[in-house]
Design a protein around this motif. Structure first.
Motif, PDB file in Angstrom:
ATOM      1  N   LYS A  75       0.816  -1.205   0.000  1.00  0.00           N
ATOM      2  CA  LYS A  75       0.000   0.000   0.000  1.00  0.00           C
ATOM      3  C   LYS A  75       0.855   1.262   0.000  1.00  0.00           C
ATOM      4  N   HIS A  76       1.338   1.680   1.166  1.00  0.00           N
ATOM      5  CA  HIS A  76       1.953   3.003   1.288  1.00  0.00           C
ATOM      6  C   HIS A  76       3.407   2.977   1.759  1.00  0.00           C
ATOM      7  N   ARG A  77       3.984   1.800   1.934  1.00  0.00           N
ATOM      8  CA  ARG A  77       5.299   1.732   2.584  1.00  0.00           C
ATOM      9  C   ARG A  77       6.353   2.583   1.884  1.00  0.00           C
ATOM     10  N   ALA A  78       6.501   2.403   0.592  1.00  0.00           N
ATOM     11  CA  ALA A  78       7.553   3.126  -0.127  1.00  0.00           C
ATOM     12  C   ALA A  78       7.361   4.637  -0.005  1.00  0.00           C
ATOM     13  N   LYS A  79       6.125   5.093  -0.182  1.00  0.00           N
ATOM     14  CA  LYS A  79       5.847   6.533  -0.078  1.00  0.00           C
ATOM     15  C   LYS A  79       6.105   7.046   1.337  1.00  0.00           C
ATOM     16  N   MET A  80       5.697   6.256   2.322  1.00  0.00           N
ATOM     17  CA  MET A  80       5.844   6.677   3.704  1.00  0.00           C
ATOM     18  C   MET A  80       7.316   6.819   4.086  1.00  0.00           C
ATOM     19  N   LEU A  81       8.129   5.863   3.674  1.00  0.00           N
ATOM     20  CA  LEU A  81       9.541   5.910   4.028  1.00  0.00           C
ATOM     21  C   LEU A  81      10.253   7.069   3.335  1.00  0.00           C
TER      22      LEU A  81
END
Length: 424
Positions: free
Chosen positions: A366-372
């Motif tokens: 879901k959002h891991r790459a964007k969040m990191l």
């Protein structure tokens, strides 16, 4: 205790982050929860703040050798989770939940007058918008990425984002703002792209930034009718690179005007300390950016820098909605050129100065790459703010020098930063 006198200490900044972390969603439903969300999120952030390319492995090593990690000492983390656990839990957290920290830092610095010397053309702030890859591979990909199909049949998989920054001519420091990610959009058949991401950024943040007086800067990709109208409708001004190859109609008008002496010219000579250069400015107001009766009218200016023998050393052109005169053409060009700082002082710093922006810390579902990536950019913002306002941070950086030297020493000397650089 957090200082009430200086809102820009390490502790004050981390406390702002801690407050928004409290609202992070937690997908865990069982009773056996060994790590709270605050510890998980701050553990992830500590990786980027200390500029380590190995996801928290350095913290594990330090716990074995020192008995206590920097994450625990500096960020008041009770228990440091495993890297896999952090990746798993952070996957459901939207990066937008962190954006209030960017907003709070900007508002606080502006309120205290720290951006007064960033005001430029007609008293505006300059915000540069530019996209960059933070992952690029021929093989590794996920459903949230972008796909480029090449003529030879191969594909390139990438993750991209618009990383806006506050800039000003003559300043080598940029202020990071809220990112906008270039990802497949629900309900859209076409791939996402930088111009569409910029339009979304305008919609989301015009209410916050446009009342302050803002001129947006961008490269030739954004210099067209749809983006120009979107910028104006959002209450912003613009100075955008406009090149001949992609603006046939505009330059046909300019050629006609040039032949009929309809373009004004202004020349300025300057001494660089080594040689004398001549800057020739050409400008005209109210020319169409494209063909058609509904064409957006823009004001155009060009700079050509030559040596004494006539050799051209620099040339560029800009389209703007600011009215251009002989009195302000130099300032408008200087402001337009400062947009390139987003590449030199932002993208390049994030990719080559220890932030490891292009390192694959995990894609997720879901959002891991964007969040990191968001936490990484936030760490860059915190470093910038501390370098301005925390004199103990400045002292340590002054002694240790470059960023990499600073954080190498930081990792190997557990309390040096805590005691000298950020303790409040």
């Amino acid at each position: 205790m957090i200082s009430t006198e200086n809102p820009f200490t390490f502790d004050s900044l981390v406390e702002q982050l801690r407050r928004v972390i409290c609202d992070f969603p937690d997908k865990r439903t069982g009773k056996k929860v060994h790590y709270n969300m605050c510890d998980i999120a701050l553990s992830a952030f500590s990786l980027f703040f200390t500029q380590n390319p190995s996801f928290l492995q350095f913290q594990r090593d330090m716990e074995k050798t020192k008995g206590k990690s920097n994450a625990q000492s500096l960020f008041q983390i009770d228990k440091v989770p495993s890297d896999n656990h952090i990746r798993d839990i952070m996957d459901v957290v939207k990066p937008e939940l962190v954006y209030p920290v960017f907003n709070q830092v900007f508002n606080s610095m502006n309120k205290h007058g720290h951006f007064d010397n960033y005001r430029c053309v007609k008293g505006d702030f300059l915000i540069a918008l530019d996209g960059t890859d933070y992952h690029n591979s021929k093989h590794i990909h996920c459903e949230n990425g972008n796909i480029t199909n090449h003529r030879n049949g191969t594909k390139t998989y990438s993750h991209k984002a618009i990383l806006p920054v506050l800039v000003a001519p003559g300043k080598d420091t940029v202020i990071s703002l809220e990112p906008e990610f270039i990802i497949p959009q629900d309900g859209h058949n076409k791939p996402d792209c930088e111009p569409e991401a910029v339009k979304r950024w305008l919609t989301k943040y015009s209410e916050h930034y446009s009342p302050l007086g803002v001129t947006l800067l961008g490269d030739d990709l954004f210099c067209d009718q749809p983006i120009g109208l979107a910028i104006k409708d959002a209450g912003f001004n613009f100075i955008l690179v406009g090149l001949p190859d992609s603006h046939k109609t505009l330059y046909s008008f300019l050629d006609f005007l040039s032949q009929n002496k309809g373009i004004r010219e202004y020349t300025n000579q300057r001494w660089t300390g080594r040689e004398r250069l001549t800057d020739t400015y050409r400008f005209v107001n109210e020319v169409p950016i494209r063909d058609g009766q509904d064409a957006l009218m823009v004001n155009w200016c060009e700079i050509t820098t030559t040596k004494a023998d006539g050799t051209i050393v620099y040339q560029n052109a800009f389209a703007t909605n600011h009215s251009i005169t002989e009195d302000n053409v130099m300032e408008i060009v200087a402001d337009g050129r400062s947009g390139f700082q987003t590449e030199n002082e932002n993208h390049k710093t994030l990719k080559t100065k220890g932030y490891h922006l292009e390192h694959n810390f995990g894609h997720g579902k879901k959002h891991r790459a964007k969040m990191l990536v968001t936490l990484n950019v936030l760490a860059f913002l915190f470093h910038t703010v501390l370098s301005f306002f925390d004199h103990r941070y400045q002292q340590v950086r002054q002694v240790l020098g470059a960023r990499k030297t600073f954080f190498d020493a930081y990792i190997n000397t557990i309390y040096v930063f805590f005691q000298l650089g950020c303790s409040s």
